[in-house]
Design a protein around this motif. Structure first.
Motif, PDB file in Angstrom:
ATOM      1  N   SER A   1       0.763  -1.331   0.322  1.00 47.38           N
ATOM      2  CA  SER A   1      -0.021  -0.067   0.071  1.00 47.38           C
ATOM      3  C   SER A   1       0.971   0.892  -0.288  1.00 47.38           C
ATOM      4  N   LEU A   2       1.946   1.089   0.854  1.00 52.63           N
ATOM      5  CA  LEU A   2       2.758   2.530   0.090  1.00 52.63           C
ATOM      6  C   LEU A   2       3.689   2.923  -0.765  1.00 52.63           C
ATOM      7  N   ASN A   3       3.762   1.712  -1.184  1.00 56.03           N
ATOM      8  CA  ASN A   3       3.870   1.462  -2.644  1.00 56.03           C
ATOM      9  C   ASN A   3       3.531   2.092  -3.271  1.00 56.03           C
ATOM     10  N   LEU A   4       1.697   1.580  -3.725  1.00 52.71           N
ATOM     11  CA  LEU A   4       1.492   2.223  -4.321  1.00 52.71           C
ATOM     12  C   LEU A   4       0.772   3.908  -3.982  1.00 52.71           C
ATOM     13  N   ALA A   5       0.540   3.967  -2.858  1.00 52.72           N
ATOM     14  CA  ALA A   5       0.339   5.100  -2.789  1.00 52.72           C
ATOM     15  C   ALA A   5       1.238   6.260  -3.493  1.00 52.72           C
ATOM     16  N   ALA A   6       2.509   5.664  -2.789  1.00 53.34           N
ATOM     17  CA  ALA A   6       3.893   6.732  -2.708  1.00 53.34           C
ATOM     18  C   ALA A   6       3.806   7.283  -5.062  1.00 53.34           C
ATOM     19  N   ILE A   7       3.230   5.884  -5.388  1.00 53.86           N
ATOM     20  CA  ILE A   7       4.105   6.072  -7.088  1.00 53.86           C
ATOM     21  C   ILE A   7       2.896   6.534  -7.183  1.00 53.86           C
ATOM     22  N   TRP A   8       1.240   6.796  -6.980  1.00 53.16           N
ATOM     23  CA  TRP A   8       0.068   7.572  -7.923  1.00 53.16           C
ATOM     24  C   TRP A   8       0.144   8.759  -6.178  1.00 53.16           C
ATOM     25  N   LYS A   9       0.767   8.860  -6.415  1.00 51.73           N
ATOM     26  CA  LYS A   9       0.707  10.592  -4.545  1.00 51.73           C
ATOM     27  C   LYS A   9      -0.371  10.267  -4.681  1.00 51.73           C
ATOM     28  N   LEU A  10      -0.775   9.511  -3.983  1.00 53.96           N
ATOM     29  CA  LEU A  10      -2.364   9.591  -3.680  1.00 53.96           C
ATOM     30  C   LEU A  10      -2.060   9.832  -1.832  1.00 53.96           C
ATOM     31  N   PRO A  11      -3.923  10.436  -1.895  1.00 52.54           N
ATOM     32  CA  PRO A  11      -3.738  11.826  -0.450  1.00 52.54           C
ATOM     33  C   PRO A  11      -4.415  10.766   0.787  1.00 52.54           C
ATOM     34  N   VAL A  12      -3.573   9.393   1.103  1.00 50.63           N
ATOM     35  CA  VAL A  12      -3.294   9.321   2.412  1.00 50.63           C
ATOM     36  C   VAL A  12      -2.486   9.227   3.208  1.00 50.63           C
ATOM     37  N   ILE A  13      -2.804   9.342   4.483  1.00 50.13           N
ATOM     38  CA  ILE A  13      -2.014   9.434   5.620  1.00 50.13           C
ATOM     39  C   ILE A  13      -1.696   7.885   5.929  1.00 50.13           C
ATOM     40  N   PHE A  14      -1.370   7.023   6.642  1.00 52.47           N
ATOM     41  CA  PHE A  14      -0.482   5.703   7.212  1.00 52.47           C
ATOM     42  C   PHE A  14      -0.534   6.194   8.286  1.00 52.47           C
ATOM     43  N   LEU A  15      -1.542   5.762   9.623  1.00 51.07           N
ATOM     44  CA  LEU A  15      -1.280   6.182  11.049  1.00 51.07           C
ATOM     45  C   LEU A  15      -1.353   5.309  12.212  1.00 51.07           C
ATOM     46  N   CYS A  16       0.239   4.464  11.651  1.00 49.26           N
ATOM     47  CA  CYS A  16       0.442   3.729  12.795  1.00 49.26           C
ATOM     48  C   CYS A  16       0.384   3.886  14.031  1.00 49.26           C
ATOM     49  N   GLU A  17      -0.752   3.663  15.245  1.00 56.18           N
ATOM     50  CA  GLU A  17      -0.616   3.550  16.185  1.00 56.18           C
ATOM     51  C   GLU A  17       0.159   2.327  16.884  1.00 56.18           C
ATOM     52  N   ASN A  18       1.529   2.526  16.896  1.00 48.17           N
ATOM     53  CA  ASN A  18       2.201   2.318  17.946  1.00 48.17           C
ATOM     54  C   ASN A  18       2.545   1.496  19.095  1.00 48.17           C
ATOM     55  N   ASN A  19       1.952   0.927  19.830  1.00 51.24           N
ATOM     56  CA  ASN A  19       1.629   0.838  20.740  1.00 51.24           C
ATOM     57  C   ASN A  19       2.411  -0.419  22.425  1.00 51.24           C
ATOM     58  N   GLY A  20       3.166  -0.431  21.323  1.00 51.59           N
ATOM     59  CA  GLY A  20       4.623  -1.493  21.385  1.00 51.59           C
ATOM     60  C   GLY A  20       4.484  -2.979  21.630  1.00 51.59           C
ATOM     61  N   TYR A  21       2.952  -2.821  21.841  1.00 44.73           N
ATOM     62  CA  TYR A  21       2.547  -4.982  21.275  1.00 44.73           C
ATOM     63  C   TYR A  21       1.555  -5.003  20.242  1.00 44.73           C
ATOM     64  N   ALA A  22       2.229  -6.357  19.608  1.00 42.27           N
ATOM     65  CA  ALA A  22       1.502  -7.064  18.736  1.00 42.27           C
ATOM     66  C   ALA A  22       0.545  -8.072  20.056  1.00 42.27           C
ATOM     67  N   VAL A  23      -0.480  -7.911  20.238  1.00 40.29           N
ATOM     68  CA  VAL A  23      -0.619  -8.734  21.006  1.00 40.29           C
ATOM     69  C   VAL A  23       0.324  -8.853  22.933  1.00 40.29           C
ATOM     70  N   VAL A  24       0.443  -9.726  23.111  1.00 43.97           N
ATOM     71  CA  VAL A  24       2.029 -10.253  23.801  1.00 43.97           C
ATOM     72  C   VAL A  24       3.074 -10.304  23.477  1.00 43.97           C
ATOM     73  N   THR A  25       3.370  -9.641  21.854  1.00 43.68           N
ATOM     74  CA  THR A  25       4.545  -9.510  21.726  1.00 43.68           C
ATOM     75  C   THR A  25       5.355  -7.977  21.450  1.00 43.68           C
ATOM     76  N   ARG A  26       6.501  -7.998  22.042  1.00 35.70           N
ATOM     77  CA  ARG A  26       7.050  -6.764  21.433  1.00 35.70           C
ATOM     78  C   ARG A  26       7.673  -6.471  19.883  1.00 35.70           C
ATOM     79  N   ALA A  27       7.260  -5.263  20.366  1.00 37.56           N
ATOM     80  CA  ALA A  27       7.430  -4.683  18.325  1.00 37.56           C
ATOM     81  C   ALA A  27       8.907  -4.607  18.697  1.00 37.56           C
ATOM     82  N   SER A  28       9.596  -3.863  19.436  1.00 38.20           N
ATOM     83  CA  SER A  28      10.634  -3.920  19.452  1.00 38.20           C
ATOM     84  C   SER A  28      11.958  -6.007  18.800  1.00 38.20           C
TER      85      SER A  28
END
Lengths: 342, 332
Positions: free
Chosen positions: B157-184
């Protein structure tokens, strides 16, 4: 490919037709619908390069969009645009590429209207082509429509001729729901008379009775109808009166026409190039059995590919697809069946 | 700086409180068995949701994920149909078909939340394409988590939106965990924002507990989108106070994956308390004024619960509705 709209037109006032190939008729229909409705647009990998049919690029500008090789995003972008007022025709090129976008097709396109309580409209067409019978090997040669019949929320058509390609593509584009169009690469080059009427349409869910008969109902899916035609030639004037049905659309399915035919013939053979298990033929035979238990004159029969991948090597590939001989034999044995000895 | 009116600031507080109190009440109802199925709360993440949504217009599009209640609330959806949806009622915003993970309110541009991680991103990209083809100045914003930044659809999606310069905001709600696994442990780069580099678009780390910072960053991304310059990736740092999901009668299925100290430290930067303080210090509201907004929201949520409880469940005769627009009766 030659120009799609300037082919020889046979003027016979009421029903003008043009000789077109399956692929020309398909692309011409998309072009006609794009002209008629500014919300229709098309996207596909290599589409502006005209690999699978040439579009008038200057006329349509950015309404013909070449895509990066990102199948999930390709389908998702079509879904998002369909939800917001556009009518995308997405060319996925090869049918096996659908698998790379399975979540978007099955979880998103098929379910969004339902999950959101009817708020979403998804007037979305996904074209794809099955490249079998031409040594493309198993990453390109699946006949995968039955897999998608298992998913509520998807409409599915398998055109068998240029005229059906035209009428079904128009119905797919004008449908307000997601439609998968499974094209057959071996049919792309076949030519036929196609109506020039820009509103010519074959409604989804209307089977075609290709030949009327009273002894055996033969149902074929897509290209397998050519095998059926060849089988009928082999049988010659064998005294069997055969009714041949092309369902054309697998969802919605024209059960009425199929069941009415079997009600008359009490004998049924289904021919399909897809694998046997959980296939279209199995579904048709199950429904026939439910309706006609004890009233069929012979066991319902299916002639399909086996549950096996098709090989690259031409002899191996051909060996696993229903042959004219196998279809002829199935029709003959069904007709001649005289009860099983107990 | 984006100038915000006094009313807009109070509305920010109100929407953050709506999310907090709605989810607190929903958790109680779920624990009591009134809400079936699991529940993913946005408690602790209110600022990033509201800061982003208030940078959008009503007609802008939004997609989200399983942690879904905050998004439509943040974008201004009425609470009654949302709560009724959680209870599985016919008056639910999705008529009881979608439930907690699949809220959608097309009337306010909410094109749907998704139970599949990463799946909303291509759809928002398509909505942005549609806006571009139709020549409107609408933008699309998609909320997703740190875990989703590892999915194929994120990168596609990032690539597609970038090549077409689409009006999208990708907002990552980075809360540090996917279920119980650390993003890091799961994300190869230090900042998810760094992934923007691969698509030649701006990527920015944002303090997700400060609603004004999120509003500011999102407003910049909206402006860029509307100017035709294309998408932006926002890596918005936030924290969820509760576990991944409430499982009700299934019990607490999550092992200890983070320390009490870590949670306590995060709570010290509570987005609502921090913003209330800003409003009081800036003399937008006094303490009574904040309390009065809170009281209004509590009664709004109470009304939503009353509405939901008083509503009927969908009749079984409607089980086949909403499959297609052009009617085809499902086989059964």
């Amino acid at each position: 490919m030659s120009s799609i709209l300037s082919d020889e037109v046979h003027q016979d006032s009421s029903n003008s037709t043009v000789k077109q190939t399956f692929l020309e008729a398909t692309v011409a229909t998309i072009v006609e619908e794009m002209r008629a409705d500014p919300t229709v647009f098309t996207m596909g990998q290599d589409i502006r390069g005209g690999v699978y049919g040439a579009y008038p690029l200057a006329e349509f500008g950015e309404r013909v969009r070449s895509l990066p090789i990102s199948e999930a995003a390709n389908v998702g972008a079509a879904i998002g645009s369909a939800m917001t007022g556009m009518r995308p025709v997405l060319d996925m090129t090869i049918a096996t590429f659908l698998y790379s976008a399975m979540d978007q097709i099955v979880n998103q396109a098929a379910k969004s209207r339902f999950l959101f309580g009817g708020q979403a409209r998804l007037p979305l067409v996904i074209r794809c082509t099955m490249f079998y019978g031409s040594s493309q090997a198993a990453h390109h040669n699946d006949r995968a429509y039955a897999m998608f019949m298992h998913v509520p929320g998807l409409k599915i058509v398998v055109p068998s001729s240029p005229v059906n390609a035209k009428g079904l593509m128009r119905a797919a584009i004008r449908s307000n729901d997601p439609v998968l169009v499974f094209e057959d690469s071996t049919l792309w080059g076949t030519r036929g008379d196609v109506p020039v009427d820009p509103d010519f349409i074959i409604p989804l869910g209307e089977a075609e009775i290709r030949q009327r008969g009273s002894d055996v109902t033969v149902i074929g899916i897509g290209q397998s109808l050519r095998t059926v035609d060849q089988a009928l030639k082999l049988l010659g004037k064998d005294g069997i009166s055969i009714e041949v049905i092309d369902p054309r659309s697998l969802c919605p399915f024209d059960w009425k026409t199929v069941l009415a035919s079997v009600d008359k013939t009490r004998r049924v053979v289904v021919v399909d190039n897809g694998p046997m298990t959980c296939g279209v033929a199995g579904e048709i035979l199950a429904t026939v059995a439910e309706h006609f238990h004890g009233r069929l004159l012979a066991p319902p029969k299916r002639v399909t590919a086996p549950d096996m991948h098709l090989a690259f090597s031409p002899q191996l590939e051909k060996a696993l697809l229903p042959s004219r001989e196998a279809v002829a034999e199935a029709i003959k044995s069904t007709f001649e069946y005289r009860g099983k000895e107990i | 700086m984006v100038e915000l009116s006094r009313e807009a600031k109070i509305e920010m507080l109100r929407r953050m409180l709506r999310i907090r109190i709605f989810d607190e009440v929903a958790s109680e109802l779920q624990a009591k068995g009134e809400i079936p199925g699991p529940l993913h709360t946005s408690i602790g993440q209110e600022a990033e949701v509201v800061g982003a949504c208030m940078a959008l217009s009503r007609q802008d599009y939004m997609t989200g994920n399983h942690r879904s209640h905050g998004h439509p609330i943040g974008k201004g959806a009425p609470l009654g149909p949302l709560m009724a949806e959680l209870l599985g009622k016919e008056t639910g915003v999705c008529k009881g078909r979608g439930g907690s993970m699949h809220l959608a309110d097309f009337a306010i541009g909410s094109l749907g939340e998704s139970g599949i991680v990463g799946a909303g991103m291509p759809i928002a990209t398509g909505a942005a394409l549609s806006a571009k083809l139709r020549g409107t100045d609408q933008v699309a914003l998609t909320f997703f988590g740190d875990g989703a930044s590892n999915t194929g659809p994120f990168h596609e999606s990032l690539n597609l939106a970038a090549i077409w310069k689409l009006p999208v905001i990708f907002l990552c709600e980075n809360n540090g965990y996917a279920v119980v696994t650390r993003a890091s442990d799961m994300v190869a780069v230090e900042n998810i924002a760094d992934r923007a580099t691969a698509y030649a678009i701006p990527g920015e780390v944002v303090d997700g507990q400060n609603v004004l910072s999120v509003h500011e960053a999102t407003s910049r991304a909206v402006k860029r989108a509307q100017s035709g310059a294309g998408p932006t990736l926002l890596d918005v740092r936030t924290y969820r106070y509760r576990d991944h999901a409430e499982f009700g009668k299934m019990g607490d299925s999550v092992a200890s994956y983070r320390s009490k100290e870590e949670v306590e430290a995060a709570r010290k930067r509570d987005p609502i308390e921090m913003f209330a303080k800003i409003l009081i210090e800036g003399e937008v509201l006094d303490e009574d004024g904040v309390a009065s907004v809170r009281a209004q929201v509590i009664s709004e949520v109470d009304e939503a619960v009353d509405f939901a409880r008083a509503s009927a469940f969908p009749d079984v005769s409607t089980a086949f509705d909403f499959l297609f627009v052009d009617a085809v009766a499902p086989r059964h």
